[in-house]
Design an enzyme around this catalytic site. Structure first.
Site, PDB file in Angstrom:
ATOM      1  N   TYR A 135       6.344 -60.638  99.146  1.00  0.00           N
ATOM      2  CA  TYR A 135       6.806 -61.642 100.107  1.00  0.00           C
ATOM      3  C   TYR A 135       7.841 -62.581  99.512  1.00  0.00           C
ATOM      4  O   TYR A 135       8.355 -63.447 100.216  1.00  0.00           O
ATOM      5  CB  TYR A 135       5.616 -62.432 100.663  1.00  0.00           C
ATOM      6  N   LYS A 182      -4.953 -53.807  93.613  1.00  0.00           N
ATOM      7  CA  LYS A 182      -4.630 -52.384  93.500  1.00  0.00           C
ATOM      8  C   LYS A 182      -4.213 -52.112  92.052  1.00  0.00           C
ATOM      9  O   LYS A 182      -3.202 -51.446  91.777  1.00  0.00           O
ATOM     10  CB  LYS A 182      -3.512 -52.052  94.504  1.00  0.00           C
ATOM     11  N   ASP A 215      -8.551 -51.133  98.442  1.00  0.00           N
ATOM     12  CA  ASP A 215      -8.868 -50.196  99.531  1.00  0.00           C
ATOM     13  C   ASP A 215     -10.378 -50.087  99.729  1.00  0.00           C
ATOM     14  O   ASP A 215     -10.869 -50.028 100.859  1.00  0.00           O
ATOM     15  CB  ASP A 215      -8.218 -48.810  99.324  1.00  0.00           C
ATOM     16  N   ASP A 239      -2.777 -60.721 103.350  1.00  0.00           N
ATOM     17  CA  ASP A 239      -2.252 -60.759 104.719  1.00  0.00           C
ATOM     18  C   ASP A 239      -2.996 -59.725 105.568  1.00  0.00           C
ATOM     19  O   ASP A 239      -3.444 -60.008 106.684  1.00  0.00           O
ATOM     20  CB  ASP A 239      -0.753 -60.433 104.661  1.00  0.00           C
TER      21      ASP A 239
END
Ligand code: NAP
Length: 488
Positions: A135, A182, A215, A239
């Site tokens: 972002y 991740k 995940d 987000d």
């Protein structure tokens, strides 16, 4: 962070009604705050669509910035990100301008809002890093057919968000913090948050700290959301999972948020301007009202905050007034009727649905000077040169080996879309014309210096188009870069 107080003891707040359904929701929150007895003075300012239309490209005019600098506290309606005029999101601009690095998104099960999870007691907070990551918006077209977005994660940014998550857990009497990353794939960027979390968690022995791959976190949130208390994560992960968590408790109409920084705090719903409902007086104002409740706690107005939250719980529990998103728009009451029902319940509290005890969050303090992470040794061992070429991997590889002959740098490998393709590995890679060509120092050359790299680029330029270089560093003997898929 001290709030700004007038001589009469009232706290100053900048209010931005926003676009679409924003003004309807923000007015509802203001009415409740006033009725709950909090002594605030509103400074109303503009941002968003109307400002873009005046030709102000940021969507945030100077008088709004000036007001926020002074009041340091904002209640904000959603701002539309216009398509076709104005470039950047005014929301993101506001968050970045005032370094509101922590985005706090709490969700809890609410009475009368029936979901597949009702009865399981969901009550969790997503703490999303709010300024870094993808972002930061640093994007380039590297070739006409290949786009790049830089994912920048800093040690300081990780420390700030991790400490904020633990401090929030303490302030709200929570027991567990998960860090969701991740890091199994992005070992350096997402891995930096994981490593920082594991280091800082040792300073909070009273709170259970656990890392989870993002995940699996999404999977566990759908399967057994009640196991989570606080989840700290990077900007984009946060987000996405915070929209997921809002759906677990009834949807965007019930999801508040706080953007916290050391100087300024901005309170807003997670939802956007929902243009199709704008001006219809049907939207659910709860998300904005709960954002105002977070704001009151931030300002130390704990009594007024609990009064409003209790009144919302009683209103939803009674179920006499419910908005269209809960019962269908043909059966729902208007935004104003719902607000009036909450107003009428101010002072009441539910026997079954309790409001937590809150203490002020101890915001971590940081040196405002640019952060420098010191290492005892660093060595430059080569460079990745990104080349645009329509040759095959083998043709390009042979050409670059020929070009580098006699240079202190040798071609180690070429990768395409992250996968090693030269020397050939036998892998079936669907290549594009964007090649990452890794050059490393030859045996006997202790380190790459700029002259080696400049010489190499001078040799490459006449024959191939190069777009970008990344130097390969070792910090304290550890590689500051990752290997391509298939690279040894
Ligand atoms: P949105 O405005 O959040 O609306 C998406 C859908 O969510 C609505 O159509 C509605 O669903 C539901 N919804 C949203 N708010 C609700 C509420 N208070 N009560 C009940 N249901 C609600 O998302 P969008 O349509 O993608 O975005 C519209 C504009 O808002 C865009 O310009 C976007 O950039 C901007 N935006 C701003 C912010 C912000 O200011 N922080 C955040 C997100 C988006 P149903 O259609 O199912 O009824």
């Amino acid at each position: 962070m001290a709030s700004q107080v007038t001589n009469a003891g009232e706290k100053l707040v900048t209010v931005i009604p926003g676009d679409g359904v924003g003004p309807e929701c923000v007015r509802a929150a203001q009415r409740l705050i006033e009725a709950a007895g909090a002594r605030l003075v509103w400074e109303e300012r503009a941002a968003g669509a109307s400002v873009f239309k005046q030709g102000i490209a940021s969507g945030v005019p100077p008088e709004t910035i000036e007001s926020i600098r002074r009041t340091r506290c904002v209640l904000k309606g959603p701002l539309e990100t216009p398509v076709g005029y104005g470039e950047k999101s005014a929301n993101v601009t506001l968050r970045k301008l005032f370094e509101t690095y922590g985005n706090i998104r709490p969700v809890r099960e609410l009475p009368g809002v029936i979901t597949p999870y009702s009865g399981r007691g969901i009550d969790l907070v997503v703490v999303r890093e709010n300024v870094e990551d993808l972002y930061a918006g640093i994007e380039h077209m590297q070739t006409p057919g290949v786009a790049q977005c830089l994912k920048l994660i800093s040690r300081k940014g990780c420390e700030k968000i991790v400490r904020l998550a633990f401090e929030l857990a303490i302030a709200e009497g929570r027991k567990r913090v998960h860090c969701a990353t991740k890091s199994n794939i992005m070992k350096l960027t997402e891995g930096l948050l994981k490593r920082t979390f594991e280091e800082i968690a040792l300073q909070y022995p009273g709170i259970e700290a656990q890392h989870i791959i993002i995940d699996n976190c999404a999977h566990q949130l759908v399967k057994k959301p009640e196991q989570f208390d606080v989840i700290v994560t990077t900007n984009m992960n946060g987000d996405i999972i915070s929209d997921l968590t809002s759906a677990l408790v009834g949807g965007l109409g019930f999801a508040p948020s706080a953007n916290l920084g050391n100087d300024v705090a901005i309170f807003e719903a997670v939802h956007g301007s929902a243009p199709k409902y704008a001006g219809k007086n049907v939207i659910n104002p709860t998300a904005v009202i709960l954002s105002a409740v977070l704001m009151l706690r931030h300002l130390g107005e704990f009594e007024a905050a609990s009064k409003i939250e209790n009144a919302i719980l009683v209103t939803l529990e009674e179920g006499k007034a419910r908005t269209g998103d809960v019962v269908g728009y043909d059966k729902g009451v208007s935004t104003t009727a719902f607000t009036e029902a909450i107003l009428a319940n101010l002072g009441r509290s539910s026997q079954r649905w309790r409001v937590r005890d809150y203490r002020p969050i101890k915001l971590p303090q940081f040196d405002p000077a640019p952060d420098t992470v010191k290492v005892s040794s660093r060595r430059t061992v080569g460079a990745d040169v990104f080349v645009e070429s329509s040759l095959s991997a083998v043709e390009l590889g042979k050409s670059l080996e020929e070009i580098a002959a006699g240079s202190p740098l040798r071609l180690k490998m070429i990768s395409n879309r992250g996968c090693k393709v030269y020397p050939p590995t036998g892998a079936i890679t669907d290549c594009v014309d964007h090649w990452r060509c890794r050059f490393v120092v030859r045996e006997g050359t202790p380190e790459m210096i700029d002259a080696h790299l400049l010489d190499l680029l001078h040799r490459i330029s006449p024959r191939h188009r190069w777009m970008q270089i990344e130097k390969l560093y070792e910090f304290d003997g550890a590689a500051g870069y990752t290997k391509a898929q298939g690279e040894d």
